[in-house]
Design a protein around this motif. Structure first.
Motif, short mmCIF file in Angstrom:
data_model
loop_
_atom_site.label_atom_id
_atom_site.label_comp_id
_atom_site.label_asym_id
_atom_site.label_seq_id
_atom_site.Cartn_x
_atom_site.Cartn_y
_atom_site.Cartn_z
N VAL A 4 0.84 -1.20 0.00
CA VAL A 4 0.00 0.00 0.00
C VAL A 4 0.87 1.24 0.00
N LYS A 5 0.57 2.16 -0.93
CA LYS A 5 1.36 3.38 -1.07
C LYS A 5 0.59 4.64 -0.71
N ALA A 6 -0.73 4.57 -0.77
CA ALA A 6 -1.55 5.76 -0.51
C ALA A 6 -2.75 5.38 0.35
N GLN A 163 -11.67 4.65 -7.85
CA GLN A 163 -10.65 4.38 -8.87
C GLN A 163 -9.94 5.65 -9.30
N SER A 164 -10.67 6.76 -9.37
CA SER A 164 -10.03 8.02 -9.76
C SER A 164 -9.09 8.52 -8.68
N ALA A 165 -9.39 8.19 -7.42
CA ALA A 165 -8.48 8.58 -6.33
C ALA A 165 -7.15 7.84 -6.45
N ALA A 166 -7.22 6.54 -6.72
CA ALA A 166 -5.98 5.78 -6.92
C ALA A 166 -5.23 6.28 -8.15
N ASP A 167 -5.97 6.52 -9.22
CA ASP A 167 -5.35 6.96 -10.47
C ASP A 167 -4.69 8.33 -10.32
N THR A 176 -3.77 1.16 -3.04
CA THR A 176 -4.43 2.28 -2.38
C THR A 176 -5.39 1.74 -1.34
N MET A 177 -5.41 2.36 -0.18
CA MET A 177 -6.31 1.93 0.90
C MET A 177 -7.33 3.01 1.20
N MET A 178 -8.61 2.64 1.19
CA MET A 178 -9.69 3.53 1.59
C MET A 178 -9.91 3.39 3.08
N VAL A 179 -9.97 4.53 3.78
CA VAL A 179 -10.16 4.56 5.23
C VAL A 179 -11.49 5.25 5.52
N ALA A 180 -12.38 4.57 6.24
CA ALA A 180 -13.70 5.14 6.47
C ALA A 180 -14.33 4.55 7.73
N ALA A 192 -14.26 -1.83 -5.91
CA ALA A 192 -13.47 -1.13 -6.92
C ALA A 192 -12.01 -1.54 -6.90
N GLY A 193 -11.64 -2.46 -6.01
CA GLY A 193 -10.29 -3.00 -5.99
C GLY A 193 -9.36 -2.42 -4.95
N LEU A 194 -9.83 -1.50 -4.10
CA LEU A 194 -8.98 -0.88 -3.10
C LEU A 194 -8.89 -1.77 -1.86
N ARG A 195 -7.81 -1.61 -1.10
CA ARG A 195 -7.73 -2.17 0.24
C ARG A 195 -8.58 -1.30 1.15
#
Length: 239
Positions: A4-6, A163-167, A176-180, A192-195
């Motif tokens: 994970v980078k972002a 996906q646009s956030a990762a892109d 990319t990891m989504m935190v919520a 959408a494929g995010l961690r």
């Protein structure tokens, strides 16, 4: 997790306490024009219009518009329901902008500071760029970029928003990891494929009325942004 980078963050409820601030501002601004109101009740009613309004956009029944426009549309509905139609234009405008003046939960500043040396950080919010910038400046959020609905021209949990956030960082979704604090948001990100990482905010909608545990599978579930930084420490060391 070492790939994970972002980290991209939901903001309303996850990083900022919208309910307390909106209640405070509603009572102050409406009280200034002679309207006495239960600020917490109004905040809850206003927030309850949030997803239905965005669904109008997601379904194509309304064109994409910035969240300020949706918040104002919803405010007019709520003021009518609270018999507060006499609120003037200036008051309605000021109250709409109250969403730009929300305060962060106590753990957020230290948690983001601990994460920033190791990850690219950005909001992935339904809030538009100007709103995200105002909240960042108010709360010292150390963003590397602003991503989310305005960039994607759609609202979460549509896949294009994540996906646009990762892109935006030239990263594959899996890096990319989504935190919520909301399981539905994380389910959309995972699809959408995010961690995914869950932050518990059990009091978001009032005492005990937020999510304390995820209801969907996630990669990490923690109680604060600080705890997230600790949980990711091993992944950082293994890079």
């Amino acid at each position: 997790m070492h790939d994970v980078k972002a980290l991209v963050f939901d903001v309303f409820g996850t990083l900022v306490d919208w309910r307390t601030a909106i209640a405070r501002e509603a009572e102050t601004l409406l009280g200034g024009v002679g309207i006495v109101i239960d600020g917490l009740a109004l905040a809850d009613a206003w927030r309850a219009e949030y997803q239905p309004a965005m669904e109008e956009v997601r379904a194509g029944r309304l064109p994409f518009m910035k969240l300020d426009a949706l918040h104002r549309r919803n405010l007019d509905i709520v003021l009518t329901a609270f018999d507060a139609e006499r609120a003037d234009e200036a008051t309605r405008h000021a109250l709409t902008l109250a969403w730009h003046r929300l305060d962060a939960w106590p753990d957020v500043a230290a948690g983001l500071a601990a994460l920033r040396p190791h990850y690219r950080l950005a909001p992935c919010s339904n809030g538009h760029i100007a709103l995200m910038v105002d909240l960042a400046r108010r709360n010292d959020f150390p963003w590397d970029a602003i991503t989310g609905a305005e960039l994607a021209r759609d609202y979460k949990p549509k896949a294009i928003v994540y996906q646009s956030a990762a892109d935006a960082f030239d990263l594959a979704p899996g890096l990319t990891m989504m935190v919520a604090a909301h399981s539905s948001d994380l389910a959309g990100a995972a699809a959408a494929g995010l961690r995914t990482a869950f932050i518990a905010r059990p009091d978001e909608h009032g005492p005990g009325r937020g999510e304390s545990k995820p209801t969907v599978p996630v990669d990490i579930a923690v109680d604060s942004v600080i705890e997230l930084a600790h949980a990711l420490h091993g992944a950082i060391r293994s890079r």
